[in-house]
Write an enzyme that holds these catalytic residues in place. Structure first.
Site, short mmCIF file in Angstrom:
data_model
loop_
_atom_site.label_atom_id
_atom_site.label_comp_id
_atom_site.label_asym_id
_atom_site.label_seq_id
_atom_site.Cartn_x
_atom_site.Cartn_y
_atom_site.Cartn_z
N CYS A 113 57.39 10.51 53.82
CA CYS A 113 56.26 10.10 54.65
C CYS A 113 56.13 11.05 55.84
O CYS A 113 57.09 11.25 56.59
CB CYS A 113 56.48 8.66 55.13
N GLU A 114 54.95 11.63 56.01
CA GLU A 114 54.78 12.61 57.08
C GLU A 114 54.70 11.97 58.46
O GLU A 114 54.75 12.67 59.48
CB GLU A 114 53.53 13.46 56.84
N HIS A 115 54.57 10.65 58.52
CA HIS A 115 54.45 9.98 59.82
C HIS A 115 55.80 9.61 60.42
O HIS A 115 55.94 9.61 61.65
CB HIS A 115 53.60 8.71 59.68
N HIS A 116 56.78 9.29 59.56
CA HIS A 116 58.08 8.89 60.08
C HIS A 116 59.25 9.65 59.43
O HIS A 116 60.40 9.40 59.74
CB HIS A 116 58.29 7.38 59.87
N GLN A 154 50.52 9.20 50.36
CA GLN A 154 50.38 9.05 48.91
C GLN A 154 48.99 9.43 48.41
O GLN A 154 48.84 9.98 47.32
CB GLN A 154 50.71 7.61 48.50
N HIS A 182 57.54 2.72 50.01
CA HIS A 182 57.58 3.52 51.24
C HIS A 182 58.61 2.92 52.19
O HIS A 182 58.45 1.78 52.65
CB HIS A 182 56.20 3.53 51.91
N CYS A 184 59.09 3.66 55.15
CA CYS A 184 58.54 3.44 56.49
C CYS A 184 57.93 2.05 56.59
O CYS A 184 57.67 1.56 57.70
CB CYS A 184 57.52 4.51 56.85
#
Length: 222
Positions: A113-116, A154, A182, A184
């Site tokens: 996940c690119e956010h976390h 995704q 996920h 996250c």
């Protein structure tokens, strides 16, 4: 922008798992440095992060961690960022004139996940109808793996796989389904252990419901 507002925006994007581009956001100079230079810099930065968290970096168990993380980032879990690692796909003429659906199901993938920067773990299912070209079955797995090995959301991941297959196979008749857990979502924030995310992308003959139903019937039988 006000720092507080900026941080609230960052949190909003991350918690809603939004993407800002259908392409992986890369700087123009992303590949000027060698892998070794990148690993050396990441090692130093990760050492500082661990120290900032209060870890004793003289401990035998922790001393090698920054190096291991740097190597893992560049050579393994984010290796799909580097176009040099893109799999070489050989395309063959459909000499046996098979003109029905081909399905490759349960392709395992691991992304991030690119956010976390937490894992995305799931399965991909691919179907296509040849327009005269075919590829080896293992190449479908390699395409999924290549685009998975980068910071992702995704929705972008499935679009990148779908577009690559259309280009390679020279057909619009491609369908991709992805189901993933996920971390996250399950290990932070709402901490929902049971939910998973499904995405679908399709074109060509799969715009017709009966052909999509045939695809899903094959998945169900497997």
């Amino acid at each position: 922008m006000n720092t507080t507002i900026e941080k609230e925006l960052f949190e909003l994007i991350g918690d809603n798992h939004q993407m800002t581009s259908a392409e992986t956001p890369l700087r123009p100079d992303a590949f000027i440095k060698t892998d070794e230079q990148k690993m050396s810099n990441i090692e130093k930065h990760f050492h500082a992060i661990m120290e900032e968290m209060g870890l004793d970096m003289t401990d035998d168990s922790l001393q090698g961690t920054p190096h291991r993380v740097a190597k893992m980032f560049i050579k393994e879990i984010f290796s799909g960022l580097n176009p040099e690692n893109k799999p070489k796909i050989s395309v063959f003429d459909n000499s046996y004139n098979y003109d029905k659906m081909l399905v490759e199901a349960d392709i395992s993938f691991n992304s991030t996940c690119e956010h976390h920067f937490l894992p995305i773990i799931g399965k991909a299912h691919i179907g296509y109808v040849s327009s005269g070209k075919v590829i080896g079955l293992s190449k479908l797995n390699r395409i999924v793996d290549y685009y998975s090995r980068r910071p992702q959301v995704q929705e972008r991941l499935i679009m990148q796989i779908f577009n690559e297959l259309k280009t390679v196979l020279e057909t619009e008749s491609v369908i991709v389904v992805m189901e993933a857990k996920h971390l996250c979502v399950s290990s932070r924030g709402i901490q929902d252990e049971s939910s998973y995310t499904s995405t679908i992308q399709y074109g060509g003959i799969f715009n017709q419901k009966e052909n999509r139903n045939d695809f899903f019937s094959l998945l169900k039988n497997q």
